[in-house]
Design a protein around this motif. Structure first.
Motif, PDB file in Angstrom:
ATOM      1  N   GLN A 123      32.532  39.774  45.642  1.00 23.38           N
ATOM      2  CA  GLN A 123      31.073  40.385  46.183  1.00 23.38           C
ATOM      3  C   GLN A 123      31.332  41.485  47.231  1.00 23.38           C
ATOM      4  O   GLN A 123      30.393  42.090  47.501  1.00 23.38           O
ATOM      5  N   ALA A 124      32.641  41.576  47.669  1.00 25.86           N
ATOM      6  CA  ALA A 124      32.882  42.662  48.903  1.00 25.86           C
ATOM      7  C   ALA A 124      33.097  44.165  48.051  1.00 25.86           C
ATOM      8  O   ALA A 124      33.377  44.340  47.149  1.00 25.86           O
ATOM      9  N   ASN A 125      32.289  44.982  48.862  1.00 35.00           N
ATOM     10  CA  ASN A 125      32.072  46.495  48.259  1.00 35.00           C
ATOM     11  C   ASN A 125      32.649  47.489  49.615  1.00 35.00           C
ATOM     12  O   ASN A 125      32.253  48.452  49.569  1.00 35.00           O
ATOM     13  N   ASP A 126      33.507  46.795  50.559  1.00 36.08           N
ATOM     14  CA  ASP A 126      33.788  47.475  51.621  1.00 36.08           C
ATOM     15  C   ASP A 126      35.131  48.567  51.379  1.00 36.08           C
ATOM     16  O   ASP A 126      35.725  49.169  52.386  1.00 36.08           O
ATOM     17  N   GLY A 127      35.670  48.578  50.189  1.00 39.20           N
ATOM     18  CA  GLY A 127      36.737  49.378  50.023  1.00 39.20           C
ATOM     19  C   GLY A 127      38.132  48.767  50.303  1.00 39.20           C
ATOM     20  O   GLY A 127      39.223  49.343  50.443  1.00 39.20           O
ATOM     21  N   SER A 128      38.002  47.502  51.025  1.00 42.15           N
ATOM     22  CA  SER A 128      39.160  46.856  51.419  1.00 42.15           C
ATOM     23  C   SER A 128      40.278  46.528  50.253  1.00 42.15           C
ATOM     24  O   SER A 128      39.849  46.367  49.089  1.00 42.15           O
ATOM     25  N   LEU A 129      41.483  46.098  50.668  1.00 39.49           N
ATOM     26  CA  LEU A 129      42.487  45.619  49.532  1.00 39.49           C
ATOM     27  C   LEU A 129      41.972  44.554  48.785  1.00 39.49           C
ATOM     28  O   LEU A 129      42.026  44.647  47.537  1.00 39.49           O
ATOM     29  N   HIS A 130      41.519  43.465  49.306  1.00 41.73           N
ATOM     30  CA  HIS A 130      40.959  42.426  48.459  1.00 41.73           C
ATOM     31  C   HIS A 130      39.704  42.704  47.702  1.00 41.73           C
ATOM     32  O   HIS A 130      39.716  42.051  46.627  1.00 41.73           O
ATOM     33  N   ALA A 131      39.051  43.611  48.337  1.00 39.82           N
ATOM     34  CA  ALA A 131      37.748  44.052  47.423  1.00 39.82           C
ATOM     35  C   ALA A 131      38.280  44.853  46.273  1.00 39.82           C
ATOM     36  O   ALA A 131      37.745  44.765  44.906  1.00 39.82           O
ATOM     37  N   VAL A 132      39.209  45.826  46.539  1.00 41.28           N
ATOM     38  CA  VAL A 132      39.828  46.558  45.295  1.00 41.28           C
ATOM     39  C   VAL A 132      40.349  45.673  44.140  1.00 41.28           C
ATOM     40  O   VAL A 132      40.525  46.081  43.105  1.00 41.28           O
ATOM     41  N   LEU A 133      41.401  44.808  44.886  1.00 43.65           N
ATOM     42  CA  LEU A 133      42.119  43.876  43.824  1.00 43.65           C
ATOM     43  C   LEU A 133      41.152  42.993  43.061  1.00 43.65           C
ATOM     44  O   LEU A 133      41.404  42.939  41.679  1.00 43.65           O
ATOM     45  N   SER A 134      40.000  42.664  43.453  1.00 40.65           N
ATOM     46  CA  SER A 134      38.964  41.984  42.736  1.00 40.65           C
ATOM     47  C   SER A 134      38.307  42.762  41.846  1.00 40.65           C
ATOM     48  O   SER A 134      37.790  42.113  40.890  1.00 40.65           O
ATOM     49  N   LYS A 135      38.307  44.026  41.886  1.00 41.09           N
ATOM     50  CA  LYS A 135      37.698  44.978  40.868  1.00 41.09           C
ATOM     51  C   LYS A 135      38.625  45.301  39.832  1.00 41.09           C
ATOM     52  O   LYS A 135      38.009  46.287  39.046  1.00 41.09           O
ATOM     53  N   MET A 136      39.764  45.113  39.894  1.00 35.03           N
ATOM     54  CA  MET A 136      40.549  45.650  38.805  1.00 35.03           C
ATOM     55  C   MET A 136      40.394  45.257  37.241  1.00 35.03           C
ATOM     56  O   MET A 136      40.759  46.072  36.258  1.00 35.03           O
ATOM     57  N   HIS A 137      39.474  44.275  37.133  1.00 33.31           N
ATOM     58  CA  HIS A 137      39.341  44.009  35.688  1.00 33.31           C
ATOM     59  C   HIS A 137      38.413  44.820  35.175  1.00 33.31           C
ATOM     60  O   HIS A 137      38.279  44.891  34.015  1.00 33.31           O
ATOM     61  N   LEU A 138      37.514  45.666  35.863  1.00 32.26           N
ATOM     62  CA  LEU A 138      36.528  46.592  35.432  1.00 32.26           C
ATOM     63  C   LEU A 138      37.296  47.635  34.790  1.00 32.26           C
ATOM     64  O   LEU A 138      36.671  48.412  33.715  1.00 32.26           O
ATOM     65  N   ARG A 139      38.438  48.275  35.177  1.00 30.63           N
ATOM     66  CA  ARG A 139      39.239  49.213  34.560  1.00 30.63           C
ATOM     67  C   ARG A 139      40.197  48.733  33.389  1.00 30.63           C
ATOM     68  O   ARG A 139      40.236  49.559  32.373  1.00 30.63           O
ATOM     69  N   ASP A 140      40.627  47.518  33.530  1.00 32.70           N
ATOM     70  CA  ASP A 140      41.567  46.966  32.320  1.00 32.70           C
ATOM     71  C   ASP A 140      41.323  45.311  32.326  1.00 32.70           C
ATOM     72  O   ASP A 140      41.426  44.763  33.320  1.00 32.70           O
ATOM     73  N   SER A 141      40.739  44.791  31.328  1.00 33.48           N
ATOM     74  CA  SER A 141      40.379  43.530  31.263  1.00 33.48           C
ATOM     75  C   SER A 141      41.668  42.596  31.184  1.00 33.48           C
ATOM     76  O   SER A 141      41.659  41.363  31.687  1.00 33.48           O
ATOM     77  N   ASN A 142      42.905  43.107  31.212  1.00 29.72           N
ATOM     78  CA  ASN A 142      44.113  42.309  31.079  1.00 29.72           C
ATOM     79  C   ASN A 142      44.850  42.560  32.758  1.00 29.72           C
ATOM     80  O   ASN A 142      45.700  41.722  32.810  1.00 29.72           O
ATOM     81  N   LYS A 143      44.326  43.312  33.356  1.00 33.14           N
ATOM     82  CA  LYS A 143      44.871  43.321  34.815  1.00 33.14           C
ATOM     83  C   LYS A 143      43.982  42.899  35.918  1.00 33.14           C
ATOM     84  O   LYS A 143      43.581  43.700  36.656  1.00 33.14           O
ATOM     85  N   TRP A 144      43.838  41.620  35.718  1.00 33.57           N
ATOM     86  CA  TRP A 144      42.988  40.999  36.766  1.00 33.57           C
ATOM     87  C   TRP A 144      43.846  40.090  37.622  1.00 33.57           C
ATOM     88  O   TRP A 144      44.714  39.529  37.294  1.00 33.57           O
ATOM     89  N   LEU A 145      43.407  39.903  39.046  1.00 33.23           N
ATOM     90  CA  LEU A 145      44.203  39.306  39.836  1.00 33.23           C
ATOM     91  C   LEU A 145      43.126  37.978  40.232  1.00 33.23           C
ATOM     92  O   LEU A 145      43.479  36.974  40.707  1.00 33.23           O
ATOM     93  N   ASN A 146      41.868  38.247  40.375  1.00 36.01           N
ATOM     94  CA  ASN A 146      40.562  37.433  41.026  1.00 36.01           C
ATOM     95  C   ASN A 146      39.972  37.018  39.537  1.00 36.01           C
ATOM     96  O   ASN A 146      39.670  37.679  38.590  1.00 36.01           O
ATOM     97  N   PRO A 147      40.240  35.657  39.320  1.00 39.10           N
ATOM     98  CA  PRO A 147      39.534  34.891  38.134  1.00 39.10           C
ATOM     99  C   PRO A 147      38.123  35.015  38.205  1.00 39.10           C
ATOM    100  O   PRO A 147      37.567  34.839  37.162  1.00 39.10           O
ATOM    101  N   ILE A 148      37.522  35.367  39.166  1.00 36.90           N
ATOM    102  CA  ILE A 148      35.950  35.500  39.282  1.00 36.90           C
ATOM    103  C   ILE A 148      35.749  36.919  39.235  1.00 36.90           C
ATOM    104  O   ILE A 148      35.846  37.805  39.874  1.00 36.90           O
ATOM    105  N   HIS A 149      35.041  37.308  37.799  1.00 34.90           N
ATOM    106  CA  HIS A 149      34.531  38.473  37.450  1.00 34.90           C
ATOM    107  C   HIS A 149      33.351  38.884  37.561  1.00 34.90           C
ATOM    108  O   HIS A 149      32.945  39.945  37.198  1.00 34.90           O
ATOM    109  N   SER A 150      32.119  37.959  38.185  1.00 38.54           N
ATOM    110  CA  SER A 150      30.929  38.409  38.162  1.00 38.54           C
ATOM    111  C   SER A 150      30.194  37.838  39.684  1.00 38.54           C
ATOM    112  O   SER A 150      30.922  36.948  40.192  1.00 38.54           O
ATOM    113  N   ASN A 151      29.489  38.738  40.094  1.00 33.39           N
ATOM    114  CA  ASN A 151      29.016  38.128  41.465  1.00 33.39           C
ATOM    115  C   ASN A 151      27.971  37.159  41.182  1.00 33.39           C
ATOM    116  O   ASN A 151      27.483  36.411  42.388  1.00 33.39           O
ATOM    117  N   GLN A 152      27.483  36.786  39.969  1.00 32.42           N
ATOM    118  CA  GLN A 152      26.805  35.506  39.849  1.00 32.42           C
ATOM    119  C   GLN A 152      27.366  34.263  39.822  1.00 32.42           C
ATOM    120  O   GLN A 152      26.794  33.213  39.707  1.00 32.42           O
TER     121      GLN A 152
END
Length: 564
Positions: A131-160
């Motif tokens: 849910q973080a959108n501050d551009g920090s490393l943990h926020a960026v890593l959690s959004k990686m699935h948006l660019r490539d569905s196979n490149k995810w580190l955070n198993p939670i892919h939705s804010n809901q």
């Protein structure tokens, strides 16, 4: 301290080794996941909770590997009776199998709590990072699935997505909940109070171990916790490329880093538990095969104080003194098996048990046999299995202590001694036996009065009247019994039992008894055997420590207790 080591040095060494391995595994893997660069990005999201979760998981695997071994009764019996390297010290350790089983279970409960709490923190941090959108490393890593569905580190892919949703809809979450509930039920239902008063509850809930192991094996299959792959580490090392993810330049040339790739931590639990589970499966198959063999009930005797004696025969059945069997009566319950010490001697052509009413199952089986008319209820038998009492003839001097129905293993020993005297056996190593029987009511003494009377007569005839010294203690009585005993104090036989040895009213003074044995046998190794309550065990254990000498040339007392 020195006297304690005489009795417990090997148990202490085993316990220290087990604790040492647990501490080593936890420390090693905690530091590994807290410092290894493959998990640099994972730690950016989870922090130190990653190391807590993974280190406790390794200890869970190790203890899950051990938990079944102490209850492989056929393996323990083999080690006790057949293994040439199985000396007295190791056999004594085998007698603590259930104690070790409980210690491992408590360790599983502890590491499960640590593992669960750590993963709850992990899920919260996964959710916060998504849910973080501050551009920090943990926020960026959690959004990686948006660019490539196979490149995810955070198993939670939705804010809901909520923590509860992940816990109850993913394989690791759901199996984790099931494993934890199964473990809680098994641990809480195995307390002394429930085992003694509601054995059926203990018996059925303990079979949740099947669900526990199935859940454990598939728990890590989904691989929700990930780390950077080896290939990606070589190309995109986090030391020089982590900053690139946060501050990615608009125009990228050759010096720019690619995005890291991640892979799941492989499931390893099955590697830890495969061998003991296979061993336990063979154990159960052997038990089932033996239980299917026909058992013939040759005699049914109802003793005073509502004690049922069953004499049985079974093809190929061989026993040693002090062993026990598991008994099932389908007319009472198809699934329940209960342990009973054998009261017969190996020299007899049958084997027998004595069942005292001490719960729903025992009361039902006694009622079933009392009400039988033409057809005797069917009995299934599994065993026999070894116990501490098997070693009684390895000691020059033995002290046997039975409380109530706890006299049963010593009935087997005393019967075997009677037969050996009959056969003039010269190989008997034991030179002296002290037998103590504590009962709350006079009716209990009637169970083995005939046996004790026969032993008295036989030893007197063979000139070995001093071989057995026995003391009967009545711990519960009324005024009429005491008055009657006082009036007939000068008679040759006891008014309570009819034996030559007078019944003692009250409890033994164990310091006095141990001092007398130590004085009579100043250079002997004395085996102390108990079948009775835990409170009495603590008293006897303390007496063994106090009266054992550190001088190897002087008396030593070794404590042994029935556990099944």
């Amino acid at each position: 301290m020195g006297n304690w080591l005489v009795n417990h040095w090997f148990s202490a060494a085993v316990l220290a080794a087990w604790l040492g391995i647990n501490i080593f595994l936890f420390t090693y893997y905690f530091l590994f996941f807290d410092q290894d660069e493959r998990y640099f990005y994972t730690r950016a999201i989870l922090g130190s909770a990653l190391a807590w979760a993974r280190a406790s998981a390794k200890c869970l695997n190790f203890n899950s590997m051990l938990i079944l071994l102490p209850v492989c009764r056929n393996l323990l019996s083999f080690l006790r009776g057949s293994c040439s390297c199985c000396r007295r010290t190791l056999r004594k350790q085998l007698d603590h199998n259930l104690t070790f089983h409980k210690l491992v279970a408590y360790a599983l409960a502890l590491f499960t709590a640590v593992h669960t709490i750590a993963h709850l923190f992990n899920l919260e941090r996964y959710n916060y990072s998504q849910q973080a959108n501050d551009g920090s490393l943990h926020a960026v890593l959690s959004k990686m699935h948006l660019r490539d569905s196979n490149k995810w580190l955070n198993p939670i892919h939705s804010n809901q997505t909520t923590v509860e949703y992940v816990a109850f809809t993913t394989i690791p979450g759901l199996t984790g909940v099931i494993i934890t509930l199964a473990l809680i039920l098994m641990v809480t239902s195995s307390t002394e109070f429930i085992r003694r008063n509601y054995f059926e509850v203990f018996w059925y809930t303990h079979h949740l171990f099947i669900i526990y192991f199935i859940g454990l094996v598939i728990h890590g299959v989904a691989g929700l916790v990930r780390g950077q792959t080896e290939e990606s580490m070589r190309e995109v090392h986090p030391e020089r490329c982590a900053e690139f993810l946060v501050h990615k330049p608009k125009e990228c040339r050759q010096e720019c880093c690619k995005e890291p790739e991640f892979g799941s931590i492989p499931a390893e639990s099955w590697k830890w538990v495969l061998a003991p589970v296979i061993l336990y499966i063979f154990e159960r198959i052997l038990r089932i095969w033996r239980a299917r063999q026909k058992v013939v009930v040759t005699k049914v005797v109802m003793h005073p104080a509502k004690v049922l004696e069953l004499q049985m025969q079974k093809k190929g059945f061989r026993m040693e003194v002090g062993q026990y069997i598991f008994v099932n009566c389908p007319a009472v319950s198809l699934l329940e098996w209960h342990p009973f010490t054998l009261t017969s001697a190996p020299e007899e052509d049958f084997f027998s048990i004595h069942i005292r009413a001490a719960g729903d199952w025992t009361e039902r089986i006694i009622d079933t046999f009392q009400q039988q008319k033409l057809e005797i209820p069917r009995i299934k038998v599994d065993g026999p299995f070894g116990t501490a009492s098997e070693d009684v003839f390895l000691y020059e001097v033995a002290m046997l202590v039975g409380a109530g129905i706890g006299v049963t293993p010593f009935a087997s020993i005393l019967k075997s001694i009677w037969y050996r005297f009959q056969q003039n056996d010269q190989t008997l190593k034991t030179k002296k036996i002290y037998f103590y029987w504590l009962c709350r009511d006079t009716g209990a003494f009637a169970w083995f009065n005939d046996l004790l009377a026969s032993l008295e007569q036989k030893m007197a005839e063979s000139g070995k009247a001093d071989f057995l010294t026995y003391r009967l203690f009545l711990t519960g009585w009324d005024t009429s019994i005491a008055n009657n005993a006082a009036l007939h104090f000068d008679t040759v036989t006891d008014t309570v039992t009819g034996l030559r040895q007078k019944t003692i009213f009250g409890r033994p003074r164990w310091d006095t008894e141990f001092s007398a044995v130590a004085t009579a046998h100043p250079r002997s190794v004395v085996g102390v055997f108990l079948c009775g309550p835990e409170a009495l065990a603590k008293v006897l254990q303390r007496s063994c420590h106090q009266h054992s000498s550190l001088d190897p040339r002087k008396v030593k007392f070794y404590f042994n207790k029935e556990n099944f």
